[in-house]
Design an enzyme around this catalytic site. Structure first.
Site, PDB file in Angstrom:
ATOM      1  N   CYS A  50      -3.332  -0.178 -29.173  1.00 46.80           N
ATOM      2  CA  CYS A  50      -2.170  -0.167 -28.268  1.00 46.80           C
ATOM      3  C   CYS A  50      -2.649   0.028 -26.822  1.00 46.80           C
ATOM      4  O   CYS A  50      -3.492   0.885 -26.549  1.00 46.80           O
ATOM      5  CB  CYS A  50      -1.224   0.967 -28.660  1.00 46.80           C
ATOM      6  SG  CYS A  50       0.250   1.010 -27.637  1.00 46.80           S
ATOM      7  N   CYS A  54      -0.855   7.177 -24.386  1.00 45.42           N
ATOM      8  CA  CYS A  54      -0.166   8.401 -24.825  1.00 45.42           C
ATOM      9  C   CYS A  54      -1.215   9.343 -25.423  1.00 45.42           C
ATOM     10  O   CYS A  54      -1.850   8.992 -26.430  1.00 45.42           O
ATOM     11  CB  CYS A  54       0.888   8.061 -25.865  1.00 45.42           C
ATOM     12  SG  CYS A  54       1.920   6.663 -25.371  1.00 45.42           S
ATOM     13  N   CYS A  57      -1.706  10.118 -29.273  1.00 47.45           N
ATOM     14  CA  CYS A  57      -1.569   9.062 -30.273  1.00 47.45           C
ATOM     15  C   CYS A  57      -2.886   8.519 -30.831  1.00 47.45           C
ATOM     16  O   CYS A  57      -3.794   8.154 -30.076  1.00 47.45           O
ATOM     17  CB  CYS A  57      -0.749   7.916 -29.697  1.00 47.45           C
ATOM     18  SG  CYS A  57      -0.318   6.694 -30.953  1.00 47.45           S
ATOM     19  N   CYS A  94      12.262   2.832 -41.351  1.00 47.76           N
ATOM     20  CA  CYS A  94      11.894   2.708 -39.933  1.00 47.76           C
ATOM     21  C   CYS A  94      10.543   2.025 -39.790  1.00 47.76           C
ATOM     22  O   CYS A  94       9.535   2.523 -40.294  1.00 47.76           O
ATOM     23  CB  CYS A  94      11.773   4.082 -39.296  1.00 47.76           C
ATOM     24  SG  CYS A  94      13.208   5.108 -39.537  1.00 47.76           S
ATOM     25  N   CYS A 125      15.689   0.763 -38.845  1.00 52.28           N
ATOM     26  CA  CYS A 125      15.298   1.325 -37.554  1.00 52.28           C
ATOM     27  C   CYS A 125      13.967   0.693 -37.188  1.00 52.28           C
ATOM     28  O   CYS A 125      13.136   0.462 -38.065  1.00 52.28           O
ATOM     29  CB  CYS A 125      15.131   2.840 -37.692  1.00 52.28           C
ATOM     30  SG  CYS A 125      14.500   3.617 -36.188  1.00 52.28           S
ATOM     31  N   CYS A 185      17.767   6.462 -31.336  1.00 45.67           N
ATOM     32  CA  CYS A 185      17.025   7.562 -31.952  1.00 45.67           C
ATOM     33  C   CYS A 185      16.016   7.989 -30.901  1.00 45.67           C
ATOM     34  O   CYS A 185      15.128   7.208 -30.543  1.00 45.67           O
ATOM     35  CB  CYS A 185      16.326   7.068 -33.213  1.00 45.67           C
ATOM     36  SG  CYS A 185      15.164   8.274 -33.888  1.00 45.67           S
ATOM     37  N   ARG A 257      16.231  15.636 -36.386  1.00 42.36           N
ATOM     38  CA  ARG A 257      15.249  15.364 -37.445  1.00 42.36           C
ATOM     39  C   ARG A 257      13.994  16.211 -37.306  1.00 42.36           C
ATOM     40  O   ARG A 257      13.323  16.182 -36.267  1.00 42.36           O
ATOM     41  CB  ARG A 257      14.862  13.878 -37.456  1.00 42.36           C
ATOM     42  CG  ARG A 257      13.843  13.563 -38.558  1.00 42.36           C
ATOM     43  CD  ARG A 257      13.586  12.070 -38.776  1.00 42.36           C
ATOM     44  NE  ARG A 257      14.827  11.371 -38.998  1.00 42.36           N
ATOM     45  CZ  ARG A 257      15.299  10.409 -38.196  1.00 42.36           C
ATOM     46  NH1 ARG A 257      14.603  10.038 -37.157  1.00 42.36           N
ATOM     47  NH2 ARG A 257      16.440   9.838 -38.448  1.00 42.36           N
TER      48      ARG A 257
HETATM   49  N1  SAM Z   1       4.702   2.328 -29.746  1.00 37.59           N
HETATM   50  C1  SAM Z   1       6.024   2.742 -29.914  1.00 37.59           C
HETATM   51  C2  SAM Z   1       6.440   3.809 -28.939  1.00 37.59           C
HETATM   52  O1  SAM Z   1       5.606   4.513 -28.398  1.00 37.59           O
HETATM   53  O2  SAM Z   1       7.638   3.961 -28.723  1.00 37.59           O
HETATM   54  C3  SAM Z   1       6.344   3.196 -31.316  1.00 37.59           C
HETATM   55  C4  SAM Z   1       5.454   4.064 -32.118  1.00 37.59           C
HETATM   56  S1  SAM Z   1       5.150   5.680 -31.497  1.00 37.59           S
HETATM   57  C5  SAM Z   1       3.816   6.151 -32.529  1.00 37.59           C
HETATM   58  C6  SAM Z   1       6.579   6.651 -31.918  1.00 37.59           C
HETATM   59  C7  SAM Z   1       6.604   8.121 -31.563  1.00 37.59           C
HETATM   60  O3  SAM Z   1       5.847   8.867 -32.486  1.00 37.59           O
HETATM   61  C8  SAM Z   1       6.057   8.539 -30.231  1.00 37.59           C
HETATM   62  O4  SAM Z   1       6.956   8.340 -29.194  1.00 37.59           O
HETATM   63  C9  SAM Z   1       5.804  10.021 -30.440  1.00 37.59           C
HETATM   64  O5  SAM Z   1       6.934  10.785 -30.081  1.00 37.59           O
HETATM   65  C10 SAM Z   1       5.560  10.117 -31.941  1.00 37.59           C
HETATM   66  N2  SAM Z   1       4.153  10.460 -32.208  1.00 37.59           N
HETATM   67  C11 SAM Z   1       3.092   9.632 -32.096  1.00 37.59           C
HETATM   68  N3  SAM Z   1       1.943  10.258 -32.395  1.00 37.59           N
HETATM   69  C12 SAM Z   1       2.274  11.531 -32.717  1.00 37.59           C
HETATM   70  C13 SAM Z   1       1.512  12.684 -33.095  1.00 37.59           C
HETATM   71  N4  SAM Z   1       0.184  12.646 -33.195  1.00 37.59           N
HETATM   72  N5  SAM Z   1       2.169  13.831 -33.353  1.00 37.59           N
HETATM   73  C14 SAM Z   1       3.522  13.871 -33.234  1.00 37.59           C
HETATM   74  N6  SAM Z   1       4.287  12.823 -32.872  1.00 37.59           N
HETATM   75  C15 SAM Z   1       3.677  11.670 -32.601  1.00 37.59           C
HETATM   76 FE1  SF4 Z   2       1.145   3.006 -28.239  1.00 36.67          FE
HETATM   77 FE2  SF4 Z   2       0.969   5.267 -29.611  1.00 36.67          FE
HETATM   78 FE3  SF4 Z   2       1.934   5.287 -27.137  1.00 36.67          FE
HETATM   79 FE4  SF4 Z   2       3.385   4.160 -29.122  1.00 36.67          FE
HETATM   80  S1  SF4 Z   2       2.843   6.312 -28.936  1.00 36.67           S
HETATM   81  S2  SF4 Z   2       3.009   3.352 -27.052  1.00 36.67           S
HETATM   82  S3  SF4 Z   2       1.717   3.346 -30.383  1.00 36.67           S
HETATM   83  S4  SF4 Z   2      -0.173   4.753 -27.714  1.00 36.67           S
END
Ligand code: SAM
Ligand code: SF4
Ligand code: DTB
Length: 310
Positions: A50, A54, A57, A94, A125, A185, A257
């Site tokens: 990606c 973040c 992630c 989802c 979702c 959501c 949730r």
């Molecule tokens: N890429 C898309 C986005 O960022 O909206 C969708 C997938 S992203 C993994 C969805 C959400 O999962 C993130 O916004 C974050 O809040 C949550 N998330 C991701 N990694 C996480 C982690 N290691 N621990 C807790 N929540 C996490």
């Molecule tokens: Fe990409 Fe992970 Fe950020 Fe979603 S949360 S935008 S998958 S880096």
């Protein structure tokens, strides 16, 4: 709708624990059956590489987390997972994709998935990153029920967590989704070095939206080796419960949730979260890339608590 002020939200956070839980639970009972819990199951339809950074992630291309990247899943594979999710009691499926946002050709494939999953009798979702208004309309036309797009943290703390997009970008997508008539959501993560004030700000932003999100995921950070947030001090468990309680008070009609992080929580902590107003969770052995609490442990826990899954 009443607009919340930060001082009022902070006052809730500072209440004696028993008073706060009593207040939250009372509001919970006035709006929901306290013995029901909604189950959603996640499936990662596109894994890794990606472009966003973040810092929590596993799927960001900016960090070396050892995750095997995978292209967009085939429809049949997705349907197999959706059928299993339904079999295991989930009412919503989802689908998540590690994109900054979908390309048109990818969106068309996701739309097929949405239609087919819906025809199995599941709510749908998706969480695909940033969306253009016309993409949100296309998803609505396909029958999509929910779009997940988290604000993740407070506006003040946001640029310490992500720099490849802004808090305003996120709000814009949420607005487009809401205007298209899709249920929003939207929630966040605790345990990213934020203060109580940040937590209060984050919940206030959600509660003060024109239409507060119908579903509010509260995640406990799952620390992934290789990500910048690996090694961050863990959230105090009682502070986590407090945040759930304040979310319930601020958004009485929303599903709150209890999301990521359950595999590291005791049954007792989860039970306190359900008492404080959490009435939804993720079921299934895996979240997107990390493990979830085992299905057999969930069944036992819900049975012990007398919680009916819906
Ligand atoms: N890429 C898309 C986005 O960022 O909206 C969708 C997938 S992203 C993994 C969805 C959400 O999962 C993130 O916004 C974050 O809040 C949550 N998330 C991701 N990694 C996480 C982690 N290691 N621990 C807790 N929540 C996490
Ligand atoms: Fe990409 Fe992970 Fe950020 Fe979603 S949360 S935008 S998958 S880096
Ligand atoms: C949300 O708030 N939590 C879910 C869902 N929305 C997409 C994702 C949790 C991801 C946990 C880390 C992982 O599995 O990679």
């Amino acid at each position: 709708m009443k607009k919340w002020l930060l001082d009022d939200v902070l006052e809730l956070f500072n209440m004696p624990f028993n008073d706060l839980l009593f207040k939250a639970h009372t509001i919970h009972r006035q709006n929901f059956n306290p013995n029901e819990i909604q189950l959603s199951t996640l499936y990662n339809i596109k894994t890794g590489s990606c472009p966003e950074n973040c810092s929590y992630c596993s799927q960001s291309a900016h960090f070396n987390t050892g995750l095997k990247k995978e292209p967009l899943k085939e429809l049949e594979d997705v349907l197999e997972k959706a059928r299993a999710a339904k079999q295991n009691g989930a009412s919503r499926f989802c689908m998540g994709a590690a994109w900054r946002g979908p390309r048109e050709s990818d969106l068309d494939k996701v739309i097929e998935m949405v239609k087919e999953v819906k025809s199995l009798g599941l709510e749908t979702c998706v969480t695909l990153g940033l969306l253009k208004p016309e993409q949100a309309v296309k998803l609505k036309e396909a029958g999509l029920d929910y779009y997940n797009h988290n604000i993740d943290t407070s506006e003040s703390h946001y640029d310490k967590i992500i720099t490849t997009r802004t808090f305003a970008d996120r709000l814009e997508t949420i607005q487009s989704v809401s205007e298209a008539g899709i249920n929003v959501c939207c929630g966040g993560i605790l345990g990213m070095g934020e203060t109580t004030r940040d937590r209060a700000e984050m919940l206030m932003t959600l509660a003060n939206m024109d239409t507060p999100p119908k579903s509010v995921p509260i995640n406990m950070l799952v620390q992934v080796p290789g990500t910048p947030l690996h090694g961050t001090a863990a959230v105090d468990a009682l502070d986590f419960v407090r945040t759930i309680a304040v979310a319930r008070i601020l958004m009485p009609a929303s599903y709150v949730r209890l999301s990521a992080g359950r595999s590291e929580m005791s049954k007792e902590l989860q039970a306190l979260c359900f008492f404080a107003g959490a009435n939804s969770t993720f079921s299934g052995e895996q979240l997107l890339t990390v493990e979830n609490q085992r299905l057999s442990d969930d069944t036992l826990m819900f049975e012990k608590l007398g919680l009916q899954t819906v």
